[in-house]
Write an enzyme that holds these catalytic residues in place. Structure first.
Site, mmCIF file in Angstrom:
data_model
loop_
_atom_site.group_PDB
_atom_site.id
_atom_site.type_symbol
_atom_site.label_atom_id
_atom_site.label_comp_id
_atom_site.label_asym_id
_atom_site.label_seq_id
_atom_site.Cartn_x
_atom_site.Cartn_y
_atom_site.Cartn_z
ATOM 1 C CD GLU A 35 -9.582 3.858 -2.413
ATOM 2 O OE1 GLU A 35 -9.554 4.377 -1.283
ATOM 3 O OE2 GLU A 35 -9.224 4.433 -3.450
ATOM 4 N NE ARG A 262 -7.006 4.251 11.877
ATOM 5 C CZ ARG A 262 -7.088 4.071 10.564
ATOM 6 N NH1 ARG A 262 -8.131 4.473 9.897
ATOM 7 N NH2 ARG A 262 -6.114 3.478 9.920
ATOM 8 C CE LYS A 272 -6.427 0.642 1.983
ATOM 9 N NZ LYS A 272 -7.625 0.472 1.190
#
Ligand code: ATP
Ligand code: MG
Length: 558
Positions: A35, A262, A272
């Protein structure tokens, strides 16, 4: 390739199983779907390497897909940075895709679902819908709008798209099951109204699709076969499948979602949103600050792309969450830099040293090997003269037997040069040493082959010639957080653990050959560590970032 011999990780095993069950290998396709709402970080590095390594292994294309469905937080600057990062890592994507390019198709499919009675317009506010959602142990309640007639849903959906309704007044929801044990299946929102300018579609749209309604459908449009994402999306898989099952049937390839753990790194945050907070609160100087775990930050810090990829490959792909020690990352960086960088001399905390028996009008060029690990890197000439700078820490007037550096009355070797002996010091009014005087043995020149050149002395120290040295700024970095897991504290924010002294700047003196370095070039300052030329450098004003320290081995051995 050695990689091929490594045991398969579980994603590779899944693909192998698919292939042996008759899956057509020419249909394999992957994607990396960032994104564009921030810079990529070390966690994304794992996802990037996973997808692109698989692409290489199976000779399959990898799409770069920007998941740009939230115009509030996304912009072109982030798109550009992401592309630059992936290229810098050395990977090349097949198609450059944008979820926003599918807005019309997604709308048409949503419209189809409405017509089929599988989606409806809910006109409640978000609080009411949240209450009706229930809890993991309590089933939800149907919305009073759930059984709205199809015709009314169609009219409202068209009006939403046409900009006839205010933000928050209606949403489109999938009609699934308000009592599903999976909360995500309790009539999830597919579209919301947002009067926001989108960085690619401008003001064409005022309804935007939600992540779950976009992701699988984008995979389908692009014909991605194996859609890999992190574990937190596992509960979304059921919804991913439900949405794909509702699309008008076709004989096109059906994508499948698979989840991996992750990457978590000690002393680091990998989100982020949190990294954006560090930037916005000026804890760091931007997304590419060398202390940031962003790819741009690590690049500016001097981490080579190869070291980063070695790091994620070493950390491996697993199904279970774990935390990787940041020292593994530093190890991989050091290992790569050891092989590739030239050894040069720089003095970061200089004190002047005068060789009293070396003629004042004399200077000479000495030879220095660039990298003992790699002969092909050759050698260079360095100027030597009567006045030198050495590290302040490399001298003590009096020292115990374990101090192998310079003291009064004892000998050390100047790297690539002569053996010197401490004779006397000059001090200022406060008693601080301002200059060291010593004598040298003219027969002891390194590499001259003379008996004295072979003479063993306990220590070797680095130096630069005063009249030839260049001044340079050196940024040293400590960890950005002084806690191992800064964002795992219930009572405290990760911002409470920001190390207030993570940046320490020095004025250093470096050997003149460094003038030819360009931005991004990496060197080893002997005995100090690895450094990279920073992008803030100007003509005759070198700025270095310390990449990582090194274990001081040769000063004691020689
Ligand atoms: P963040 O929480 O930092 O915003 P994100 O998952 O929202 O991360 P995206 O841009 O949506 O960021 O992620 C793109 C891809 O990178 C996704 O497939 C995601 O699963 C993966 N990814 C993100 N963070 C990590 C991580 N720490 N380790 C491995 N993969 C990650
Ligand atoms: Mg995300």
């Amino acid at each position: 390739m050695s990689e091929e011999k490594a045991p398969l990780h579980f994603i590779e095993q899944i693909i192998e199983d698919d292939l042996s069950n008759g899956f057509d290998s020419s249909k394999i396709r992957f994607r990396f779907p960032p994104e564009p709402n921030g810079f990529l970080h070390v966690g994304h590095l794992k996802a990037i390497a996973l997808n692109f390594n698989l692409g290489q292994r199976y000779n399959a294309p990898v799409n770069l897909r920007f998941d740009d469905t939230n115009p509030v937080k996304e912009n072109q600057e982030f798109v550009d940075a992401i592309k630059e990062n992936i290229e810098w890592l050395g990977f090349s994507w097949d198609k450059e895709c944008y979820a926003s390019d599918y807005f019309q198709q997604l709308y048409d499919w949503a419209y189809y679902l409405v017509k089929e009675g599988k989606a409806y317009i809910d006109s409640q506010d978000s609080e009411a819908m949240a209450i009706q959602k229930g809890t993991p142990t309590q089933t939800g309640t149907n919305s009073p709008f759930r059984d709205r007639p199809v015709e009314e849903n169609i009219r409202l959906f068209e009006e939403m798209k046409a900009g006839k309704h205010e933000e928050g007044s209606h949403v489109l929801r999938a009609k699934i099951d308000m009592s599903s044990p999976n909360m995500l299946l309790r009539d999830p929102v597919m579209y919301r109204i947002l009067y926001k300018h989108h960085h690619r579609t401008g003001n064409d749209w005022c309804i935007y699709p939600m992540y779950d309604w976009t992701h699988g459908e984008s995979d389908y449009i692009e014909q991605v076969s194996h859609s890999l994402c992190t574990l937190e999306f596992k509960p979304h898989r059921e919804l991913y499948d439900w949405f794909l099952d509702q699309l008008p049937t076709s004989n096109k390839l059906r994508p499948y979602q698979r989840e991996f753990a992750r990457l978590n790194l000690s002393y680091t945050v990998t989100s982020k949103r949190k990294l954006a907070q560090l930037v916005d609160d000026n804890n760091v100087n931007g997304w590419d600050d060398p202390r940031m775990p962003t790819i741009a930050g690590m690049r500016r810090r001097g981490y080579p792309p190869k070291a980063l990829i070695n790091f994620v490959n070493t950390a491996g792909i697993s199904k279970r969450e774990n935390v990787i020690d940041v020292s593994l990352l530093e190890f991989c960086v050091r290992e790569e830099l050891n092989k590739t960088t030239a050894r040069v001399m720089a003095v970061v905390n200089p004190i002047k040293l005068v060789i009293t028996n070396y003629p004042a009008d004399q200077e000479e060029m000495l030879t220095a090997i660039n990298n003992p690990e790699d002969e092909s890197q050759g050698s260079r000439a360095i100027p030597f003269s009567r006045e030198l700078y050495i590290e302040r820490e490399d001298f003590k007037e009096e020292a115990n037997r374990k101090f192998f550096r310079l003291t009064l009355g004892k000998e050390v070797r100047l790297k690539n040069a002569y053996i010197i002996k401490g004779e006397s010091v000059t001090k200022d009014d406060q008693g601080n040493i301002t200059e060291i005087q010593c004598s040298y043995d003219p027969d002891s020149k390194s590499g001259s082959g003379s008996e004295a050149s072979m003479r063993k002395v306990k220590g070797t120290i680095h130096w630069v010639s005063v009249s030839h040295a260049l001044e340079a700024t050196v940024h040293n970095y400590d960890r950005l957080f002084n806690d191992e897991s800064p964002d795992q504290h219930k009572e405290a924010s990760f911002l409470d653990f920001v190390n207030p002294s993570s940046l320490h700047t020095q004025q250093a003196m470096v050997e003149p050959s460094l003038n030819s370095l360009s931005v991004g070039e990496r060197v080893q300052f002997q005995r100090l560590g690895y450094y990279v030329v920073d992008s803030s450098s100007r003509e005759n004003e070198l700025v270095f970032n310390k990449t990582v320290g090194l274990r001081d081995t040769w000063s004691k051995k020689q």
